[in-house]
Design an enzyme around this catalytic site. Structure first.
Site, PDB file in Angstrom:
ATOM      1  N   TYR A  44      31.958  42.089  36.240  1.00 10.02           N
ATOM      2  CA  TYR A  44      30.609  41.518  36.235  1.00 10.02           C
ATOM      3  C   TYR A  44      30.346  40.739  34.943  1.00 10.02           C
ATOM      4  CZ  TYR A  44      25.514  41.271  36.192  1.00 10.02           C
ATOM      5  OH  TYR A  44      24.220  40.830  36.123  1.00 10.02           O
TER       6      TYR A  44
ATOM      7  N   LYS B  82      29.481  36.679  34.586  1.00 10.37           N
ATOM      8  CA  LYS B  82      28.255  36.140  34.004  1.00 10.37           C
ATOM      9  C   LYS B  82      28.541  35.284  32.768  1.00 10.37           C
ATOM     10  CE  LYS B  82      25.345  37.591  37.024  1.00 10.37           C
ATOM     11  NZ  LYS B  82      24.618  36.631  37.897  1.00 10.37           N
TER      12      LYS B  82
END
Length: 265
Positions: A159, A163
């Site tokens: 994750y 990002k």
């Protein structure tokens, strides 16, 4: 050809719940026409039906799509143009936040996160930019990143990586599309009080973990979805006319540094 529409035409992905829902409603309250995009048909239909009664059917439409399918981007943009007469704003909010240690992440885990958080976002941005360039009236694209684009977190390496990719992609697209009057920025939320978050607080252990997370934030609370939406509204407003390529963190000070409570240091 300039933009002669009275109301801005907006696409919001991940709009059925959570942050995306808050952003979409904020645009409706501002008088925009909004196309809601989500993969969850039931949640999307429930949200759309309620808002059509509140804001009028002429200002709202919905499309069920899995943004991992690259063809979905062109279909959604074409639909928005047919329904609203053009496209002024895209908000890329759809994404996923799974938790798994780096030693346990599988190839499928990695691909799912990057397909949703990066690939889908890119092709929606590309399709929107093509339309905005053709209109010759500029436009605004806002990608929802995260504090994880700046601050490492254990247990979510895929994750955090995705990002960070969103942050860099935002900067590159801002450079490439500036000549067409297209501004590309990102908003990076910290902890946000959404339906999903509240649903996780069903046990005392979960509540304890939540309070521990809040203790790292100088403002000592989670954001409201509307507070994230307000940052998006600012970035697509005339007041942000000289801002592009930025990653605006809306995190209550979390990214500034960890707070140590009851410390004299």
């Amino acid at each position: 050809m300039g933009n002669t529409r009275k109301e801005r035409a907006v696409i919001v992905t991940g709009a059925a719940r959570g942050i995306g829902k808050g952003i979409a409603e904020a645009f409706l309250e501002e008088g925009a026409k909004v196309l809601l995009v989500d993969h969850n048909r039931e949640n999307l239909q429930e949200t759309a039906n309620a808002w059509k009664r509140a804001y009028g059917e002429d200002r709202l439409a919905e499309q069920v799509h899995d943004i991992r399918e690259t063809a979905a981007a062109t279909k959604v943009v074409d639909f928005a143009v047919q329904r609203f007469g053009g496209l002024d704003v895209l908000v890329n909010c759809a994404g996923i936040y799974p938790s798994r240690s780096a030693l346990e992440i599988t190839e499928q885990d990695w691909e799912l996160v990057f397909d949703l958080n990066v690939k889908g976002l890119f092709f929606f941005a590309q399709a929107a930019a093509m339309q905005m360039k053709e209109q010759e009236s500029g436009g605004r694209i806002v990608n929802i990143s995260s504090t994880a684009s700046e601050v490492a977190r254990p247990g979510v390496s895929h994750y955090c990586s995705s990002k960070a990719a969103v942050k860099m992609l935002t900067q590159v697209l801002a450079l490439e599309w500036a000549p067409y009057g297209i501004h590309v920025n990102a908003v990076g939320p910290g902890l946000v009080e959404t339906e999903t978050l509240l649903e996780t607080l069903s046990t005392e252990e979960a509540k304890k973990e939540h309070l521990e997370k809040l203790s790292y934030c100088p403002l000592q609370r989670a954001a409201l979805a509307r507070e994230i939406a307000d940052a998006v509204l600012f970035l697509v407003s005339a007041k942000a006319g000289y801002i592009t390529g930025q990653n605006l963190l809306v995190d209550g000070g979390y990214s500034a540094g960890r707070v140590f409570q009851n410390s004299s240091v």
